[in-house]
Design an enzyme around this catalytic site. Structure first.
Site, PDB file in Angstrom:
ATOM      1  N   ARG A  35       0.922  -1.140  -0.147  1.00  0.00           N
ATOM      2  CA  ARG A  35       0.055  -0.015  -0.134  1.00  0.00           C
ATOM      3  C   ARG A  35       0.985   1.228  -0.002  1.00  0.00           C
ATOM      4  NH1 ARG A  35      -3.469  -2.932  -1.350  1.00  0.00           N
ATOM      5  NH2 ARG A  35      -5.309  -3.498  -0.506  1.00  0.00           N
ATOM      6  N   HIS A  63      -0.788   0.187  -9.473  1.00  0.00           N
ATOM      7  CA  HIS A  63      -1.684  -0.990  -8.856  1.00  0.00           C
ATOM      8  C   HIS A  63      -2.259  -2.228  -9.379  1.00  0.00           C
ATOM      9  CE1 HIS A  63      -3.963  -1.209  -4.756  1.00  0.00           C
ATOM     10  NE2 HIS A  63      -3.817  -2.452  -5.062  1.00  0.00           N
TER      11      HIS A  63
HETATM   12  P1  NDP Z   1      -1.621 -11.710   5.290  1.00  0.00           P
HETATM   13  O1  NDP Z   1      -2.429 -11.105   6.429  1.00  0.00           O
HETATM   14  O2  NDP Z   1      -1.796 -13.271   4.800  1.00  0.00           O
HETATM   15  O3  NDP Z   1      -0.029 -11.553   5.843  1.00  0.00           O
HETATM   16  C1  NDP Z   1       0.267 -10.296   6.219  1.00  0.00           C
HETATM   17  C2  NDP Z   1       1.831 -10.510   6.781  1.00  0.00           C
HETATM   18  O4  NDP Z   1       2.136  -9.366   7.408  1.00  0.00           O
HETATM   19  C3  NDP Z   1       1.910 -11.248   8.082  1.00  0.00           C
HETATM   20  O5  NDP Z   1       3.108 -12.007   7.756  1.00  0.00           O
HETATM   21  C4  NDP Z   1       2.186 -10.531   9.374  1.00  0.00           C
HETATM   22  O6  NDP Z   1       2.784 -11.240  10.290  1.00  0.00           O
HETATM   23  C5  NDP Z   1       2.539  -9.446   8.800  1.00  0.00           C
HETATM   24  N1  NDP Z   1       2.441  -8.324   9.519  1.00  0.00           N
HETATM   25  C6  NDP Z   1       1.347  -7.663   9.597  1.00  0.00           C
HETATM   26  N2  NDP Z   1       1.284  -6.537  10.684  1.00  0.00           N
HETATM   27  C7  NDP Z   1       2.675  -6.460  11.011  1.00  0.00           C
HETATM   28  C8  NDP Z   1       3.569  -5.651  11.819  1.00  0.00           C
HETATM   29  N3  NDP Z   1       2.934  -4.711  12.669  1.00  0.00           N
HETATM   30  N4  NDP Z   1       4.729  -6.004  11.862  1.00  0.00           N
HETATM   31  C9  NDP Z   1       5.532  -7.061  11.428  1.00  0.00           C
HETATM   32  N5  NDP Z   1       4.681  -7.820  10.146  1.00  0.00           N
HETATM   33  C10 NDP Z   1       3.508  -7.641  10.173  1.00  0.00           C
HETATM   34  O7  NDP Z   1      -1.705 -10.718   4.226  1.00  0.00           O
HETATM   35  P2  NDP Z   1      -1.497 -11.180   2.373  1.00  0.00           P
HETATM   36  O8  NDP Z   1      -0.175 -11.924   2.331  1.00  0.00           O
HETATM   37  O9  NDP Z   1      -2.621 -11.922   1.985  1.00  0.00           O
HETATM   38  O10 NDP Z   1      -1.544  -9.779   1.862  1.00  0.00           O
HETATM   39  C11 NDP Z   1      -0.559  -8.661   2.342  1.00  0.00           C
HETATM   40  C12 NDP Z   1      -0.937  -7.447   1.707  1.00  0.00           C
HETATM   41  O11 NDP Z   1      -0.639  -7.100   0.464  1.00  0.00           O
HETATM   42  C13 NDP Z   1      -2.361  -7.047   1.608  1.00  0.00           C
HETATM   43  O12 NDP Z   1      -2.688  -6.492   3.087  1.00  0.00           O
HETATM   44  C14 NDP Z   1      -2.347  -5.571   0.957  1.00  0.00           C
HETATM   45  O13 NDP Z   1      -2.076  -4.462   1.393  1.00  0.00           O
HETATM   46  C15 NDP Z   1      -1.200  -6.079  -0.287  1.00  0.00           C
HETATM   47  N6  NDP Z   1      -1.731  -6.438  -1.582  1.00  0.00           N
HETATM   48  C16 NDP Z   1      -1.460  -5.682  -2.465  1.00  0.00           C
HETATM   49  C17 NDP Z   1      -1.933  -6.040  -3.768  1.00  0.00           C
HETATM   50  C18 NDP Z   1      -1.435  -5.099  -4.928  1.00  0.00           C
HETATM   51  O14 NDP Z   1      -1.970  -5.199  -6.220  1.00  0.00           O
HETATM   52  N7  NDP Z   1      -0.436  -4.081  -4.896  1.00  0.00           N
HETATM   53  C19 NDP Z   1      -2.559  -7.147  -4.161  1.00  0.00           C
HETATM   54  C20 NDP Z   1      -2.952  -7.757  -2.900  1.00  0.00           C
HETATM   55  C21 NDP Z   1      -2.473  -7.391  -1.615  1.00  0.00           C
HETATM   56  P3  NDP Z   1       2.078 -12.337  11.130  1.00  0.00           P
HETATM   57  O15 NDP Z   1       2.265 -13.269  10.279  1.00  0.00           O
HETATM   58  O16 NDP Z   1       3.098 -12.533  12.340  1.00  0.00           O
HETATM   59  O17 NDP Z   1       0.834 -12.060  11.606  1.00  0.00           O
HETATM   60  C1  OXD Z   2      -5.765  -6.170  -2.604  1.00  0.00           C
HETATM   61  C2  OXD Z   2      -5.152  -5.514  -3.813  1.00  0.00           C
HETATM   62  O1  OXD Z   2      -5.545  -5.866  -1.511  1.00  0.00           O
HETATM   63  O2  OXD Z   2      -5.559  -5.622  -4.977  1.00  0.00           O
HETATM   64  O3  OXD Z   2      -6.059  -7.452  -3.231  1.00  0.00           O
HETATM   65  O4  OXD Z   2      -4.613  -4.307  -3.470  1.00  0.00           O
END
Ligand code: NDP
Ligand code: OXD
Length: 312
Positions: free
Chosen positions: A227, A275
Site C-alpha cells: 500500500r 496498482h
Molecule cells: P496476510 O495477512 O496473509 O499476511 C500479512 C503479513 O504481514 C503477515 O506475515 C503478518 O505477520 C505481517 N504483518 C502484519 N502486521 C505486521 C506488523 N505490525 N509488523 C510485522 N509484520 C506484520 O496478508 P497477504 O499476504 O494476503 O496480503 C498482504 C498485503 O498485500 C495486503 O494487506 C495488501 O496490502 C497487499 N496487496 C497488494 C496488492 C497489489 O496489487 N498491490 C494485491 C494484494 C495484496 P504475522 O504473520 O506475524 O501476523
Molecule cells: C488487494 C489489492 O488488496 O488488489 O487485493 O490491492
C-alpha cells in the site's frame, strides 16, 4: 441466496462475470449490482471492493462481507463498518500467483542489473556487467503471510538468500525469519532488495521511512507491492537522490491514480506500475467465495476471516 455486488468504480465492469460464475455454481442466486440493491433487508451476502464508505451499514440482515481483495485497509477505516458482520478477505490462487509474478519479475530486474543494461542500450554501449549468483543476493520480505510466503517459495527456487520480517516468528524452510521491533534493524541491515507485502495498519503506516531506508545497505532496492501508505514519499525520494537507494519499484501510492504531477512519474530511479501487482480474478476466486457462503449458511466459520483487532 441474495448477493449484492458492491464494487463501484474499477471493478464494476467485472459484475457480469461474477454473476455468470456464481449462477453457474448455484443457479438460483439472486445477484444484484450496487446501487440497484432492491430491498436492503433482503441482502444476505455482500461482495465488496472500494465500496462507498457508509454504505455497508444499510444491510441489517447481511451474514458476511466478502472483500474482493487481500488488503482490507479501505474497509476497516470505514467508521460505519457494521463490526458484527464477519468479513472474509480474498485468499485465492489467482491473486497469489499474480503477486508472486510481480515480486519475482522486479527482484530479477534488480538482481540482473536491468536498469543499467537499459541505460547502456540507450547509449549503444556493449558492456557485459557482472551480477552475483542468486545465492549471494539477499532479498528481504516485509510480511510473510499468504502472499509473502508464496513469493518467498518461488524466490527460493531461483536460489535467492531470502529473509522475512513479521509480527510473530515464522519457520518457513529456507527463509531466515526476523520478527518484531528487535528483529527489524538486523533484517534491514542484511537486505539488498526490500519487498513490502504488509497489510496497511496503524503499526505499518510509514514503515518505509528515512530510518528504515538508512538501515538498508548502500545501493539497496525497494519494491512496494502493498500500500502507498507504507512509504514516506519524501524520505524515499531523498534516499534515491542521495544514491543510498539505487532504485524503487512502486505499485501503490498514497493517492491513486498517482497524480500527473507526482515526482515518481519522472524520477529516473523509480518504476511505477498502476496498482496491478496482484489482481483479483473472478475465474479463480468465485468458487472459494461460494464455499465461504456455504460455510456461513451451515453455521460454520468461513476461512480467511479478518481479525478486526489486528486490522488484517
Ligand atoms: P496476510 O495477512 O496473509 O499476511 C500479512 C503479513 O504481514 C503477515 O506475515 C503478518 O505477520 C505481517 N504483518 C502484519 N502486521 C505486521 C506488523 N505490525 N509488523 C510485522 N509484520 C506484520 O496478508 P497477504 O499476504 O494476503 O496480503 C498482504 C498485503 O498485500 C495486503 O494487506 C495488501 O496490502 C497487499 N496487496 C497488494 C496488492 C497489489 O496489487 N498491490 C494485491 C494484494 C495484496 P504475522 O504473520 O506475524 O501476523
Ligand atoms: C488487494 C489489492 O488488496 O488488489 O487485493 O490491492
Amino acid at each position: 441466496v441474495i448477493v449484492l455486488y458492491n464494487c463501484p468504480g474499477m471493478m464494476s465492469e467485472d459484475a457480469p462475470q461474477w454473476r455468470a460464475l456464481l449462477t453457474r455454481l448455484v443457479p438460483d442466486i439472486d445477484f444484484r449490482v450496487w446501487p440497484d440493491i432492491g430491498r436492503a433487508e433482503e441482502i444476505e451476502f455482500i461482495l465488496a471492493w472500494k465500496h462507498k464508505p457508509g454504505d455497508l451499514k444499510r444491510y441489517p440482515n447481511a451474514k458476511a462481507i466478502f472483500w474482493l481483495g487481500a488488503g482490507v485497509d479501505h474497509l476497516v477505516k470505514d467508521p460505519d463498518l457494521p463490526r458484527q458482520v464477519p468479513i472474509v478477505r480474498l485468499v485465492d490462487d489467482g491473486l497469489t500467483r499474480s503477486m508472486t509474478e510481480y515480486v519475482v519479475q522486479h527482484v530479477l530486474h534488480y538482481h540482473r542489473r536491468q536498469d543499467e543494461f537499459d541505460a547502456l542500450q540507450r547509449r549503444r554501449e556493449w558492456n557485459q556487467l557482472v551480477y552475483p549468483l542468486a545465492r549471494h543476493r539477499k532479498v528481504g520480505l516485509l510480511g510473510l503471510g499468504v502472499l509473502g510466503s508464496d513469493a518467498a517459495e518461488k524466490l527460493l527456487m531461483f536460489g535467492f538468500d531470502v529473509a522475512s520480517w513479521t509480527r510473530s516468528p515464522k519457520s518457513l524452510p529456507g527463509v531466515q525469519s526476523f520478527h518484531g521491533e528487535s528483529g527489524f534493524l538486523p533484517f534491514l541491515k542484511r537486505t539488498e532488495i526490500l519487498v513490502c507485502i504488509l497489510p496497511l495498519t496503524p503499526e505499518t503506516t510509514g514503515i518505509i521511512d528515512a530510518r528504515t531506508l538508512t538501515a538498508l545497505p548502500q545501493g539497496a532496492f525497494v519494491i512496494n507491492a502493498a500500500r502507498g501508505g507504507h512509504v514516506v514519499d519524501a524520505d524515499l525520494i531523498a534516499a534515491l537522490d542521495s544514491g543510498h537507494i539505487a532504485g524503487a519499484t512502486l505499485d501503490v501510492f498514497h493517492e491513486e491514480p498517482l497524480p500527473a504531477d507526482h515526482p515518481y512519474w519522472v524520477h529516473p530511479k523509480v518504476r511505477v506500475t498502476p496498482h496491478v501487482a496482484g489482481q483479483t480474478f473472478a475465474e479463480t476466486a468465485a468458487a472459494g467465495i461460494l464455499e465461504g457462503m456455504q460455510s456461513i449458511s451451515a453455521g460454520k466459520p468461513p476461512k480467511n476471516l479478518v481479525d478486526l483487532t489486528k486490522g488484517y
